[in-house]
Motif scaffolding. Sequence first.
Motif, short mmCIF file in Angstrom:
data_model
loop_
_atom_site.label_atom_id
_atom_site.label_comp_id
_atom_site.label_asym_id
_atom_site.label_seq_id
_atom_site.Cartn_x
_atom_site.Cartn_y
_atom_site.Cartn_z
N UNK A 78 0.87 -1.10 -0.14
CA UNK A 78 -0.17 -0.04 -0.45
C UNK A 78 1.05 1.23 -0.06
N UNK A 79 1.87 1.08 0.70
CA UNK A 79 2.74 2.63 0.76
C UNK A 79 3.31 2.41 -0.61
N UNK A 80 3.82 1.15 -1.56
CA UNK A 80 4.76 1.29 -2.39
C UNK A 80 3.40 1.92 -3.61
N UNK A 81 2.16 1.91 -3.78
CA UNK A 81 1.57 2.56 -4.68
C UNK A 81 1.12 3.77 -3.88
N UNK A 82 1.10 3.88 -3.15
CA UNK A 82 0.73 5.41 -3.09
C UNK A 82 2.12 6.43 -3.34
N UNK A 83 3.99 5.96 -2.90
CA UNK A 83 4.94 6.01 -3.73
C UNK A 83 4.08 7.22 -5.16
N UNK A 84 4.26 5.46 -5.72
CA UNK A 84 3.91 5.34 -7.79
C UNK A 84 2.93 6.21 -7.79
N UNK B 236 -7.70 -0.68 -1.65
CA UNK B 236 -8.29 -1.49 -2.58
C UNK B 236 -8.79 0.16 -3.07
N UNK B 237 -9.05 1.40 -2.90
CA UNK B 237 -9.02 2.46 -3.70
C UNK B 237 -7.59 2.85 -4.65
N UNK B 238 -6.77 2.54 -3.80
CA UNK B 238 -5.72 3.49 -4.44
C UNK B 238 -5.35 2.22 -5.95
N UNK B 239 -4.98 0.75 -5.66
CA UNK B 239 -5.47 -0.13 -6.43
C UNK B 239 -6.28 0.37 -7.82
N UNK C 234 -5.39 11.27 -4.61
CA UNK C 234 -5.94 12.29 -3.66
C UNK C 234 -4.14 12.18 -2.56
N UNK C 235 -4.79 13.79 -1.98
CA UNK C 235 -2.87 13.96 -1.53
C UNK C 235 -3.48 14.69 -0.16
N UNK C 236 -3.93 13.24 0.52
CA UNK C 236 -4.41 13.33 2.17
C UNK C 236 -3.30 13.43 3.46
#
Length: 234
Positions: free
Chosen positions: A129-135, A176-179, A195-197
């Motif tokens: 999940x953290x990796x997807x945030x960064x990507x 799931x929302x990021x995916x 979403x920049x939260x």
Amino acid sequence: MEKSNQLFNQEQQIIHRLLLNAPFIPSVGLLTGQVGIALAFYTYYRHTECAVYGDFAGELLDNALESLDKSIDIAFSNGLTGIGWGIEYLILKGFVDGCGVEICENIDQKIMESDPRRISDLSLEQGLEGLIHYVLIHISASIKQNVRLPFDSLYLKDLYTVVKQACQEDIPDSFRSLAEIYMDFIEKQEPIDYPLHLFSFIDIVHLDTDKLTDYPLGIKDGLAGLLLKEITNE
């Protein structure tokens, strides 16, 4: 005349402790270390217009970038993906100038050395999940700046494979929302609406000022996160 029980109010106590201790904590990461605290002080600088806080934030960020070496893993909590996320956040919010793809080039190369298909941890702090945030924030920013994508096509394809597979399991809504955003980008070439939260990463709710020295300093569950919340609530 009644005397005040405290020389400083809660906000001032938090600021003093962070100023004194943040440069010396071992973690340079986003959620637990100096990059996250730098984000808090950049925000506080904009809130107060006091240049001291902006200068302190810049020193923390510079120290974190100078400390990057091969011993730092890619974890979002205290590693490369979180540091990269913090850099892109500061650029997007106008706190610092620059191109994230250029600044984070060494970070991205290190990340691409790890096969995403071998990541079994799905968590924000240490896993997928953290990796997807960064990507997502990194690609979204590169598109806005009209520069090359920060990851090669093979890496993006391999990441897509593991993300799609993870979505077949029982996963948190946040994952799931990021995916879905990432899969839509790969499958349909749709623009990334990331979403920049920052505040979704902050868990701390309140502070017991009598135990101030017991609290960590970072944004996830520490004083920097509480400072960000206090600024927002004012």
